[in-house]
Write an enzyme that holds these catalytic residues in place. Structure first.
Site, PDB file in Angstrom:
ATOM      1  N   HIS A 366      50.854  27.229  55.979  1.00 25.74           N
ATOM      2  CA  HIS A 366      49.345  26.974  55.906  1.00 25.74           C
ATOM      3  C   HIS A 366      49.670  25.160  56.233  1.00 25.74           C
ATOM      4  O   HIS A 366      49.052  24.097  56.914  1.00 25.74           O
ATOM      5  CB  HIS A 366      49.245  26.505  54.787  1.00 25.74           C
ATOM      6  CG  HIS A 366      47.723  26.312  54.844  1.00 25.74           C
ATOM      7  ND1 HIS A 366      46.644  25.977  55.054  1.00 25.74           N
ATOM      8  CD2 HIS A 366      46.585  26.975  52.816  1.00 25.74           C
ATOM      9  CE1 HIS A 366      45.544  26.174  54.966  1.00 25.74           C
ATOM     10  NE2 HIS A 366      45.965  26.168  53.854  1.00 25.74           N
ATOM     11  N   ASP A 370      45.320  25.608  59.760  1.00 30.94           N
ATOM     12  CA  ASP A 370      44.710  25.422  58.946  1.00 30.94           C
ATOM     13  C   ASP A 370      43.956  27.227  58.654  1.00 30.94           C
ATOM     14  O   ASP A 370      44.201  27.884  59.292  1.00 30.94           O
ATOM     15  CB  ASP A 370      43.281  24.796  59.398  1.00 30.94           C
ATOM     16  CG  ASP A 370      44.236  23.246  59.386  1.00 30.94           C
ATOM     17  OD1 ASP A 370      44.869  22.903  58.462  1.00 30.94           O
ATOM     18  OD2 ASP A 370      43.455  22.814  60.124  1.00 30.94           O
TER      19      ASP A 370
END
Length: 395
Positions: A366, A370
């Protein structure tokens, strides 16, 4: 002249290994290219052969010792065996007259590779009853497995009431590396997993329609992995961040597609790499995966086969897994998890139908990817597998 036995180059980023097995002892005669020992790295087991004819003059590093690339681990007295050959000939001939010849040479435990010895010991087999098909008649893991398969049906059940209930086994270097890398991945990356499901109806129908013709033309079976590899590449092109990695303060975007395919072996999980998979057709992808998987199970992968990789695919479905959260293979930023296909009730155009469905999972870092990108990546794969003609037409 004394010739050093040194630890050879072990491949990209590998600087240390463990001596797994010596096949020769001090004083033994050797010939050029004859197997001396096996060295276990964090990824593969490598053979070290004799650089010349002679006798083993010294063994300075024993089994289990950690060694570095270029380190001296022994030496050979070059030509020594040739000097003594004449004097040994007569005694050898005399022994041949007086000693009966055995129909089958005994196989000493110390001539077996560690993984082979482990199988032999665990299954209480006599290595003298196993025909070796390896080099110089060596017993391979395949020979042991074949013996097990032919004897298990008739072998009587063995009571384990008197056996030890706990067995302590030293972790192999490969297992240690797997454990360390997976833990490092969890500690370093901000791992998030997103899921989707795929209706496999069309791709199953397409495969069933053409699998015989495909195999006849290309000499390889048409599986589902080639569809997922090709779909993954298209998704990587759509979402480049999934094919990137973090290097310090930089993001490195890769414009090539080397896809790692996870393979389970008796020693542990390895991830050989299909190089430039985007330039391959379906048949070449299937052949390459088949070759790499076979080499992985036989322990014959090279360091080059395991190095690099921009993205990985893990298929837990072959073991019956319905759902999982795969762990990223660092320094990559994502891994696709495939699972078991099973018939489920789904709503199609307002009606309930039974369809072959598969859950897919994307674990991603992450820090670089995204949530929107992760979801879009899986949606692209879903669209292509549910409409495989788009893959074939490059749509």
């Amino acid at each position: 002249m004394r010739v050093k036995i040194i630890v050879p180059s072990l491949g990209e980023s590998i600087t240390e290994a463990t001596i797994a097995k010596w096949y020769k002892k001090q004083g033994d005669s050797v010939k050029t290219d004859e197997l001396l020992l096996e060295i276990e790295t964090e990824k593969v087991t490598l053979e070290v052969n004799a650089p010349c004819n002679g006798t083993i003059g010294k063994i300075s590093k024993t089994e289990g010792a950690n060694v570095a690339v270029g380190e001296e681990i022994g030496e050979i007295n070059e030509g020594a065996s040739a000097n003594t050959a004449g004097t040994n000939n007569e005694s050898a001939k005399a022994q041949a007259v007086t000693q009966p010849t055995s129909e089958k040479p005994a196989v000493a435990n110390n001539t077996l590779a560690p993984s082979v010895q482990k199988l032999v010991t665990e299954n209480k087999l006599d290595p003298n009853n196993i025909k070796g098909t390896g080099r110089d008649g060596r017993i391979t893991k395949g020979d042991v497995l074949a013996t097990i398969n032919t004897t298990t049906t008739s072998a009587p059940a063995i009571s384990k009431s008197n056996e030890e209930r706990v067995q302590r086994v030293r972790m192999s270097r490969l297992r240690k590396t797997i454990a360390q890398r997976l833990k490092d991945s969890q500690n370093t990356a901000a791992i998030l997993t997103t899921f989707n499901e795929i209706d496999m109806s069309k791709v199953i129908a397409l495969r069933n329609q053409y699998k015989e013709e495909f195999e006849k033309k290309h000499a390889v079976k048409l599986g589902f992995m080639s569809f997922f590899v090709k779909a993954t590449i298209e998704a990587l092109k759509l979402i480049p961040s999934v094919n990137a990695e973090i290097d310090g303060d930089d993001l490195v975007y890769k414009n090539y597609y080397d896809i790692g395919v996870a393979v389970g072996t008796e020693q542990g999980l390895v991830v050989p790499v299909v190089r430039d998979a985007d330039k391959m057709g379906f048949a070449e992808v299937e052949k390459t995966i088949g070759i790499l998987a076979k080499q992985a199970r036989e322990g014959k992968l090279s360091m080059a086969d395991l190095s690099g990789g921009t993205f990985s695919i893990s298929n837990g479905g072959v073991y019956g897994s319905l759902l999982s959260t795969p762990i990223i293979n660092p320094p990559q930023s994502g891994i696709l998890g495939l699972h078991k296909t099973e018939e489920r009730a789904v709503v199609i155009d307002g009606k309930i139908e039974i369809r072959p469905m598969m859950y897919i999972a994307l674990s991603y870092d992450h820090r670089i990817i995204d949530g929107k990108e992760g979801v879009s990546f899986l949606v692209k794969i879903k669209q292509l597998i549910e409409n495989p003609e788009k893959l074939l037409l490059n749509l």
